[in-house]
Design an enzyme around this catalytic site. Structure first.
Site, PDB file in Angstrom:
ATOM      1  N   ARG A  28      25.584  92.202 -38.584  1.00 46.81           N
ATOM      2  CA  ARG A  28      25.301  91.757 -39.950  1.00 46.81           C
ATOM      3  C   ARG A  28      25.013  93.007 -40.760  1.00 46.81           C
ATOM      4  NH1 ARG A  28      21.179  94.278 -39.932  1.00 46.81           N
ATOM      5  NH2 ARG A  28      20.683  93.367 -41.935  1.00 46.81           N
ATOM      6  N   GLN A  50      14.853  90.010 -40.642  1.00 46.82           N
ATOM      7  CA  GLN A  50      15.561  91.269 -40.359  1.00 46.82           C
ATOM      8  C   GLN A  50      14.641  92.478 -40.508  1.00 46.82           C
ATOM      9  OE1 GLN A  50      16.749  88.790 -42.261  1.00 46.82           O
ATOM     10  NE2 GLN A  50      18.960  88.720 -42.308  1.00 46.82           N
ATOM     11  N   ASP A  91      24.414  93.800 -50.938  1.00 50.49           N
ATOM     12  CA  ASP A  91      25.612  93.155 -50.378  1.00 50.49           C
ATOM     13  C   ASP A  91      26.753  93.137 -51.372  1.00 50.49           C
ATOM     14  OD1 ASP A  91      23.145  91.901 -48.916  1.00 50.49           O
ATOM     15  OD2 ASP A  91      24.886  91.755 -47.594  1.00 50.49           O
TER      16      ASP A  91
HETATM   17  O1  MRU Z   1      22.193  88.485 -43.983  1.00 54.18           O
HETATM   18  P1  MRU Z   1      22.253  89.949 -43.636  1.00 54.18           P
HETATM   19  O2  MRU Z   1      21.289  90.349 -42.576  1.00 54.18           O
HETATM   20  O3  MRU Z   1      23.662  90.405 -43.351  1.00 54.18           O
HETATM   21  O4  MRU Z   1      21.797  90.661 -44.985  1.00 54.18           O
HETATM   22  C1  MRU Z   1      21.706  92.056 -45.032  1.00 54.18           C
HETATM   23  C2  MRU Z   1      21.204  92.577 -46.321  1.00 54.18           C
HETATM   24  O5  MRU Z   1      20.915  91.839 -47.240  1.00 54.18           O
HETATM   25  C3  MRU Z   1      21.197  94.056 -46.478  1.00 54.18           C
HETATM   26  O6  MRU Z   1      20.132  94.461 -47.283  1.00 54.18           O
HETATM   27  C4  MRU Z   1      22.506  94.482 -47.137  1.00 54.18           C
HETATM   28  O7  MRU Z   1      23.600  93.998 -46.397  1.00 54.18           O
HETATM   29  C5  MRU Z   1      22.629  95.935 -47.269  1.00 54.18           C
HETATM   30  S1  MRU Z   1      22.957  96.654 -45.701  1.00 54.18           S
HETATM   31  C6  MRU Z   1      23.142  98.291 -45.742  1.00 54.18           C
END
Ligand code: MRU
Length: 364
Positions: free
Chosen positions: A53, A201, A242
Site C-alpha cells: 500500500r 498505518q 495519494d
Molecule cells: O491506504 P494507504 O495505506 O495506501 O494510504 C497511504 C497514504 O495515505 C499515504 O500517506 C500516501 O499514500 C502517501 S505514501 C508515500
C-alpha cells in the site's frame, strides 16, 4: 532502508522475472514476512488487500504486476486484461493509473514476444526512479528541518500521519525521507506518529520503520495532534499524498485535513511530500473531483493486534448491530498547505507554481 540491520527495498523481482517479492504489510509490525507474487492476479490482490500500500508502491507493484501478466499472455488482449485487473484495485492514489499508463505507452507498440522482457525492464526503471524521487524529496525536506533546528536550537518535533515512509514507496519514503536525511545529518529530532485509525498505518508501520532506523518517536492517538500544536509541541507537520491536484489540493489518508486545520490555527507549517507521479494535472478541485475509496466497515468495527501470549487476534470494538462508514481518504485544500516538497524543490500549492516546476506534465 534497514530491517534488523539488513538493507531492503519494498519490492524486488526474481532474476528471471518469474516472480516478484514483497513485504506483507498486513503482518507488520508483529511479523516480517516476504511473499512472492507470480501472476497479475496475485499482484492485484496484494494491492487490494493492502499487503502492499502507499501511493508510490501501489504504482510500482502494478507495473511489475503487468509484467507478470505479460509473461503469461503477451498479446494485446492479455495486456488489456492485466491492465484493467490492476487498475480496478484501488481508486484514490493516482500513481496506479500513472504507472499503468506509462507501461502501456512503452509496451503497446512492441511485438508481443518482446513485451515481457521490456515490461520487467520498465518496471525496474520505475522502481529506481521512485527511489531517486524520494531521495531528492529527502534532500529538499532536510533543508526545512535544518532551518527549523537552527531557529529552535533544540530537538525538532515533527508530526506525521499514516505511513508515507519507505514501506509506502520503494525506499526512503516521501514524508519520512527528510526525517531519515536529517538523522544522517545529525539533527536532533523527534517524530510524533498519528496512529491513523482505522488501519493504524502510523502505529503499525511508521512506528516500526522508526524503530528499525533508530529514530526517536512516540505514537499518539489521532486526536492528540491539535493539543500538541496548541502547546508548542510540534515544529512542523510532514505528510504524504495519494493525489494532489494541479491547483495544490492534497488528498491523503483520512484525518490529514483535520491536522492541516489544526496546523493553520496554530501557525505550524504544514508540508506535503509530493513526488510528481502523485500529482494529477488533469484535476482542479480535489474535494469535488478526487475519487475517495470507501473501505470495509470491518476495518472500523474491528481491530487487529497481538495478545500478551503472542497470538495475532482481531477484536470487535462496536456493538454487533452498529454499522460503520469508512472513507479512506480526505482532501486538504491548498490554502491549508504551506508547501509541496517535490523532487524539484519546495513548490507553492498553486497552479502557476506547479506548472512552472513541471511544465512537461502540466502541458500533457
Ligand atoms: O491506504 P494507504 O495505506 O495506501 O494510504 C497511504 C497514504 O495515505 C499515504 O500517506 C500516501 O499514500 C502517501 S505514501 C508515500
Amino acid at each position: 532502508m534497514r530491517v534488523d540491520g539488513k538493507h531492503y527495498r519494498t519490492i524486488w523481482p526474481d532474476p528471471d522475472g518469474a516472480a516478484i517479492s514483497i513485504i506483507d504489510q498486513t503482518r507488520l509490525p508483529h511479523e516480517f514476512i516476504v511473499v512472492k507474487l507470480e501472476t497479475a492476479a496475485a499482484a492485484a490482490a496484494a494491492i487490494k488487500d493492502m499487503k502492499v500500500r502507499g501511493a508510490p508502491l501501489i504504482g510500482v507493484t502494478a507495473a511489475y504486476g503487468l509484467a507478470l501478466g505479460l509473461r503469461q499472455d503477451p498479446s494485446d488482449a492479455g495486456l488489456d486484461a492485466a491492465m484493467s485487473l490492476l487498475k480496478a484495485t484501488r481508486p484514490t492514489a493516482v500513481n496506479l493509473s500513472w504507472a499503468l499508463a506509462d507501461m502501456g505507452d512503452h509496451l503497446r507498440p512492441l511485438p508481443p514476444p518482446a513485451r515481457f522482457e521490456a515490461a520487467l525492464a520498465r518496471a525496474a526503471a520505475l522502481a529506481d526512479a521512485d527511489v531517486a524521487l524520494c531521495a531528492a524529496i529527502g534532500d529538499h525536506g532536510l533543508a526545512l528541518i535544518r532551518a527549523a533546528a537552527g531557529k529552535k536550537r533544540g530537538t525538532v518535533n515533527i508530526l506525521t500521519h499514516c505511513n508515507a515512509g519507505w514501506l509506502a514507496a520503494v525506499d526512503w519514503g516521501t514524508a519520512t525521507a527528510p526525517i531519515y536525511k536529517a538523522q544522517q545529518a545529525g539533527i536532533p529530532l523527534h517524530v510524533f506518529v498519528d496512529e491513523t485509525r482505522p488501519r493504524n498505518q502510523g502505529a503499525s508501520l511508521t512506528a516500526w520503520e522508526l524503530v528499525q532506523q533508530g529514530i526517536s518517536h512516540q505514537v499518539i492517538v489521532d486526536n492528540a495532534g491539535g493539543h500538541l500544536m496548541q502547546h508548542g509541541g510540534i515544529d512542523l507537520v510532514i505528510v504524504g499524498t495519494d493525489r494532489t491536484t494541479a491547483t495544490g489540493d492534497v488528498c491523503n489518508k483520512i484525518g490529514t485535513y483535520l491536522k492541516a486545520l489544526a496546523a493553520k490555527d496554530n501557525d505550524v507549517p504544514f508540508y506535503v511530500a509530493a513526488p510528481s507521479p502523485s500529482i494529477d494535472f488533469s484535476l482542479a478541485d480535489g474535494v469535488k473531483e478526487i475519487p475517495i475509496e470507501e473501505r470495509a466497515a470491518s476495518e472500523v468495527t474491528h481491530m487487529r493486534g497481538v495478545t500478551e501470549d503472542g497470538r495475532i487476534a482481531s477484536v470487535r470494538l462496536t456493538p454487533k448491530a452498529t454499522p460503520a462508514a469508512n472513507p479512506g481518504f480526505d482532501v486538504t485544500p491548498a490554502r491549508l498547505v504551506t508547501g509541496l516538497i517535490t523532487e524539484r524543490g519546495i513548490i507553492a500549492p498553486q497552479r502557476a507554481a506547479l506548472a512552472a516546476a513541471f511544465p512537461e506534465r502540466a502541458a500533457g
